[in-house]
Design a protein around this motif. Structure first.
Motif, PDB file in Angstrom:
ATOM      1  N   SER A   6      37.083  30.853  87.054  1.00  0.00           N
ATOM      2  CA  SER A   6      38.538  30.922  86.926  1.00  0.00           C
ATOM      3  C   SER A   6      38.881  31.872  85.790  1.00  0.00           C
ATOM      4  N   LEU A   7      39.990  32.572  85.952  1.00  0.00           N
ATOM      5  CA  LEU A   7      40.324  33.663  85.032  1.00  0.00           C
ATOM      6  C   LEU A   7      41.782  33.622  84.610  1.00  0.00           C
ATOM      7  N   THR A   8      42.037  34.168  83.437  1.00  0.00           N
ATOM      8  CA  THR A   8      43.409  34.458  83.035  1.00  0.00           C
ATOM      9  C   THR A   8      43.543  35.971  83.003  1.00  0.00           C
ATOM     10  N   LEU A   9      44.512  36.499  83.726  1.00  0.00           N
ATOM     11  CA  LEU A   9      44.696  37.949  83.762  1.00  0.00           C
ATOM     12  C   LEU A   9      45.938  38.329  82.971  1.00  0.00           C
ATOM     13  N   LYS A  10      45.767  39.283  82.066  1.00  0.00           N
ATOM     14  CA  LYS A  10      46.901  39.815  81.312  1.00  0.00           C
ATOM     15  C   LYS A  10      47.160  41.206  81.873  1.00  0.00           C
ATOM     16  N   VAL A  11      48.193  41.315  82.697  1.00  0.00           N
ATOM     17  CA  VAL A  11      48.395  42.544  83.477  1.00  0.00           C
ATOM     18  C   VAL A  11      49.651  43.281  83.023  1.00  0.00           C
ATOM     19  N   TRP A  12      49.545  44.612  82.933  1.00  0.00           N
ATOM     20  CA  TRP A  12      50.702  45.446  82.584  1.00  0.00           C
ATOM     21  C   TRP A  12      51.630  45.548  83.795  1.00  0.00           C
ATOM     22  N   ARG A  13      52.889  45.147  83.614  1.00  0.00           N
ATOM     23  CA  ARG A  13      53.881  45.272  84.675  1.00  0.00           C
ATOM     24  C   ARG A  13      54.969  46.233  84.232  1.00  0.00           C
ATOM     25  N   GLN A  14      55.310  47.171  85.080  1.00  0.00           N
ATOM     26  CA  GLN A  14      56.338  48.161  84.763  1.00  0.00           C
ATOM     27  C   GLN A  14      57.016  48.535  86.074  1.00  0.00           C
ATOM     28  N   ASN A  15      58.341  48.317  86.153  1.00  0.00           N
ATOM     29  CA  ASN A  15      59.045  48.488  87.429  1.00  0.00           C
ATOM     30  C   ASN A  15      59.038  49.919  87.942  1.00  0.00           C
ATOM     31  N   ASP A  16      59.247  50.883  87.033  1.00  0.00           N
ATOM     32  CA  ASP A  16      59.231  52.292  87.422  1.00  0.00           C
ATOM     33  C   ASP A  16      58.932  53.124  86.177  1.00  0.00           C
ATOM     34  N   ALA A  17      58.970  54.449  86.336  1.00  0.00           N
ATOM     35  CA  ALA A  17      58.598  55.339  85.226  1.00  0.00           C
ATOM     36  C   ALA A  17      59.514  55.147  84.015  1.00  0.00           C
ATOM     37  N   GLN A  18      60.766  54.743  84.246  1.00  0.00           N
ATOM     38  CA  GLN A  18      61.715  54.613  83.135  1.00  0.00           C
ATOM     39  C   GLN A  18      61.610  53.263  82.422  1.00  0.00           C
ATOM     40  N   LYS A  20      60.501  49.987  80.398  1.00  0.00           N
ATOM     41  CA  LYS A  20      59.717  49.870  79.166  1.00  0.00           C
ATOM     42  C   LYS A  20      58.356  49.195  79.426  1.00  0.00           C
ATOM     43  N   GLY A  21      58.345  48.269  80.347  1.00  0.00           N
ATOM     44  CA  GLY A  21      57.088  47.614  80.701  1.00  0.00           C
ATOM     45  C   GLY A  21      56.764  46.436  79.803  1.00  0.00           C
ATOM     46  N   ARG A  22      55.910  45.522  80.307  1.00  0.00           N
ATOM     47  CA  ARG A  22      55.511  44.340  79.527  1.00  0.00           C
ATOM     48  C   ARG A  22      54.229  43.774  80.141  1.00  0.00           C
ATOM     49  N   TYR A  23      53.554  42.915  79.381  1.00  0.00           N
ATOM     50  CA  TYR A  23      52.376  42.221  79.912  1.00  0.00           C
ATOM     51  C   TYR A  23      52.804  40.906  80.523  1.00  0.00           C
ATOM     52  N   GLU A  24      52.176  40.548  81.635  1.00  0.00           N
ATOM     53  CA  GLU A  24      52.399  39.224  82.210  1.00  0.00           C
ATOM     54  C   GLU A  24      51.049  38.573  82.449  1.00  0.00           C
ATOM     55  N   VAL A 113      52.967  56.642  83.649  1.00  0.00           N
ATOM     56  CA  VAL A 113      52.926  55.487  84.544  1.00  0.00           C
ATOM     57  C   VAL A 113      54.044  55.601  85.584  1.00  0.00           C
ATOM     58  N   ILE A 114      53.702  55.354  86.853  1.00  0.00           N
ATOM     59  CA  ILE A 114      54.706  55.356  87.927  1.00  0.00           C
ATOM     60  C   ILE A 114      55.216  53.943  88.144  1.00  0.00           C
ATOM     61  N   LYS A 115      54.265  53.010  88.260  1.00  0.00           N
ATOM     62  CA  LYS A 115      54.626  51.613  88.483  1.00  0.00           C
ATOM     63  C   LYS A 115      53.413  50.745  88.165  1.00  0.00           C
ATOM     64  N   ASP A 116      53.633  49.683  87.447  1.00  0.00           N
ATOM     65  CA  ASP A 116      52.564  48.748  87.070  1.00  0.00           C
ATOM     66  C   ASP A 116      51.302  49.476  86.579  1.00  0.00           C
ATOM     67  N   LEU A 117      50.250  49.452  87.409  1.00  0.00           N
ATOM     68  CA  LEU A 117      48.965  50.015  86.985  1.00  0.00           C
ATOM     69  C   LEU A 117      48.710  51.403  87.580  1.00  0.00           C
ATOM     70  N   ILE A 118      49.724  51.941  88.258  1.00  0.00           N
ATOM     71  CA  ILE A 118      49.548  53.251  88.892  1.00  0.00           C
ATOM     72  C   ILE A 118      50.097  54.350  87.988  1.00  0.00           C
ATOM     73  N   VAL A 119      49.255  55.364  87.732  1.00  0.00           N
ATOM     74  CA  VAL A 119      49.730  56.507  86.956  1.00  0.00           C
ATOM     75  C   VAL A 119      49.763  57.749  87.839  1.00  0.00           C
ATOM     76  N   ASN A 120      50.562  58.717  87.413  1.00  0.00           N
ATOM     77  CA  ASN A 120      50.680  59.978  88.133  1.00  0.00           C
ATOM     78  C   ASN A 120      49.565  60.927  87.682  1.00  0.00           C
ATOM     79  N   ARG A 121      48.619  61.173  88.591  1.00  0.00           N
ATOM     80  CA  ARG A 121      47.499  62.061  88.250  1.00  0.00           C
ATOM     81  C   ARG A 121      47.644  63.430  88.909  1.00  0.00           C
ATOM     82  N   ASN A 122      48.897  63.789  89.262  1.00  0.00           N
ATOM     83  CA  ASN A 122      49.131  65.093  89.883  1.00  0.00           C
ATOM     84  C   ASN A 122      48.665  66.241  89.006  1.00  0.00           C
ATOM     85  N   ALA A 123      48.643  65.992  87.681  1.00  0.00           N
ATOM     86  CA  ALA A 123      48.225  67.046  86.756  1.00  0.00           C
ATOM     87  C   ALA A 123      46.849  67.595  87.145  1.00  0.00           C
TER      88      ALA A 123
END
Lengths: 251, 228
Positions: A6-18, A20-24, A113-123
């Motif tokens: 059993s695990l406790t996950l501390k995950v970064w949540r961020q609705n969109d690029a703008q 601020k984001g938070r851990y849940e 960051v685009i959303k949650d754990l997804i980042v924009n790697r277009n670079a």
């Protein structure tokens, strides 16, 4: 089935690029140690959907360690605690029962960051578009020995070409530098006769694009090599330096 | 396409060349310092020190050396600022647990600042009285008695400790800086990286420990007059 944790996950949540984001924090019971990290994420999302919550957004595609799509910064390391693997090849047997796992997106100015754990790697694609190719079609597989290439060069080119462009090098680098990626892409072509023709132009254009996109200056800490899931060597960075400097001095 | 000195590799090239130039300076400096240990009351050392104060060296080489330091420091500041910006404002909550990364390689700017702080005091203690105010003791035969100036300065324990810390900071800076300079100019591959690392590590500790040992030896050789 005593092989569940059993695990406790501390995950970064961020609705969109703008946002601020938070851990849940989320609790997961009875995760098989045989499941992969991404399967564990699937279990988490199923749980969230069943609770009527928004699932966690994360990148993934082939799930066999060759596409470079999965990212995730897990407990202080890109792709987590195992060596030389992508996140999809990381298994839950690497974690202890009751452990708290912190899951973050890649962090770097070059990878917003685009959303949650997804980042924009277009670079990375933009850097490739600046010169990481050969301009003419080199045809199909040539006859053996028609174009002699030394075993050493062939091996080194193949090792450099194993870069899957996942971005772990940038994620771990204290300078947010993309040098391991760019050096791998320059090297696998510079070592072969088909790529040598445009080697000078390629090195100059790709480095210029890398700098323009805001990646940092390499200070040779070697962290990228340690975290690279394909073990791409920093000797490629020395080769890129060589290619770039000799191209510039010839101008 | 951008200028050479504006590119990331161009800037690193400047760091590499200026760094290697300063390494050469260190070798000369250490060679002369070792003369402090020649048991002739400082005669040999003074001869060497006064040779380094000749106009050809003072007005010919010193500006080049100063430029080497200034360029190395300014580019270090530029690169560090850009790298902090590239790292981004968002930090990892779980830190960085990447293994097998040398501590010195991640703290070159801090180590450089340590060496710089040392350099400032070092210039104030020796370079200023010897070459600017000329308040250092004189020799009967002409020129400064640099040996006495050094010996007096190193009778003071805090000064000795300060010099040892400065030397060890320099050693750590070199353990990464030396091989890194060769990597940056491209004179490296999987075989030579190992060789440069070994050579660099040995060089760094020989230089750092030799400077430290000279400072400590001078303390014990000295008249034990204490700080004044």
């Amino acid at each position: 089935m005593g092989n569940n944790i059993s695990l406790t996950l501390k995950v970064w949540r961020q609705n969109d690029a703008q946002d601020k984001g938070r851990y849940e924090s989320y609790k997961l019971e009875a995760v098989s140690v045989d499941s992969s990290f991404l399967e564990m994420m699937d279990i988490l999302n199923e749980q969230l959907v069943n609770e009527g919550k928004e699932p966690v957004a994360f990148d993934h595609d082939c799930r066999e360690g060759i596409c470079g799509m999965c990212s995730l910064y897990i407990n202080g390391r890109p792709h987590g605690p195992d060596d030389d693997v992508t996140t999809c090849q990381l298994h839950m047997r690497k974690f202890k029962d009751g452990e708290t796992i912190t899951i973050e997106p890649w962090r770097s100015a070059g990878f917003p960051v685009i959303k949650d754990l997804i980042v924009n790697r277009n670079a990375f694609d933009t850097i490739i578009a600046a010169g990481g190719y050969t301009s003419v079609s080199t045809g199909g597989v040539p006859d053996a020995n028609a174009l002699p290439i030394s075993k050493i060069d062939a091996d080194e080119a193949m090792d450099a070409a194993s870069c899957i462009g996942c971005g772990a090098c940038v994620a771990t680098c204290k300078n947010g530098s993309a040098m391991l990626f760019v050096s791998a892409k320059v090297s696998h072509l510079a070592l072969l006769p088909q790529g040598k023709v445009e080697a000078a132009r390629r090195a100059k254009n790709m480095v210029a694009k890398m700098d323009e996109l805001g990646f940092g200056n390499c200070t040779n800490t070697g962290a990228c090599e340690v975290e690279c899931p394909k073990g791409v060597s920093i000797s490629n960075i020395a080769r890129l330096n060589r290619e770039f400097l000799s191209a510039k001095f010839k101008d | 396409m951008g200028t050479f000195f504006g590119s990331s590799i161009g800037k690193k090239f400047v760091m590499s060349i200026s760094g290697l130039f300063l390494v050469v300076f260190l070798i000369v400096h250490l060679a002369i310092n070792l003369l402090l240990l020649v048991p002739d009351g400082g005669e040999t050392f003074n001869a060497a020190a006064n040779f380094m104060a000749l106009p050809a060296i003072k007005f010919g080489l010193q500006p080049v050396l100063a430029l080497g330091f200034i360029v190395h420091i300014i580019y270090a500041a530029i690169i560090t600022l850009q790298n902090n910006k590239a790292r981004g404002s968002a930090k990892y909550a779980s830190g960085n647990k990447t293994k097998d990364v040398m501590w010195a390689s991640k703290n070159m700017f801090v180590l450089g600042a340590t060496v710089f702080a040392f350099l400032a005091v070092h210039i104030y203690q020796f370079f200023v009285p010897l070459q600017i105010t000329h308040s250092a003791p004189e020799l009967a035969s002409g020129g400064h008695d640099t040996y006495t100036l050094v010996a007096n300065a190193l009778t003071c324990i805090p000064t000795v400790v300060f010099y040892v810390i400065g030397s060890l900071g320099l050693a750590l800076h070199l353990t990464h800086g030396f091989w890194s300079a060769f990597q940056t100019v491209g004179a490296s591959n999987n075989i030579w990286r190992k060789r440069w690392t070994v050579i660099g590590t040995v060089f760094a500790w020989v230089v750092g420990l030799a400077f430290s040992a000279i400072a400590i030896a001078m303390y014990f050789i000295g008249s034990c007059g204490g700080c004044n």
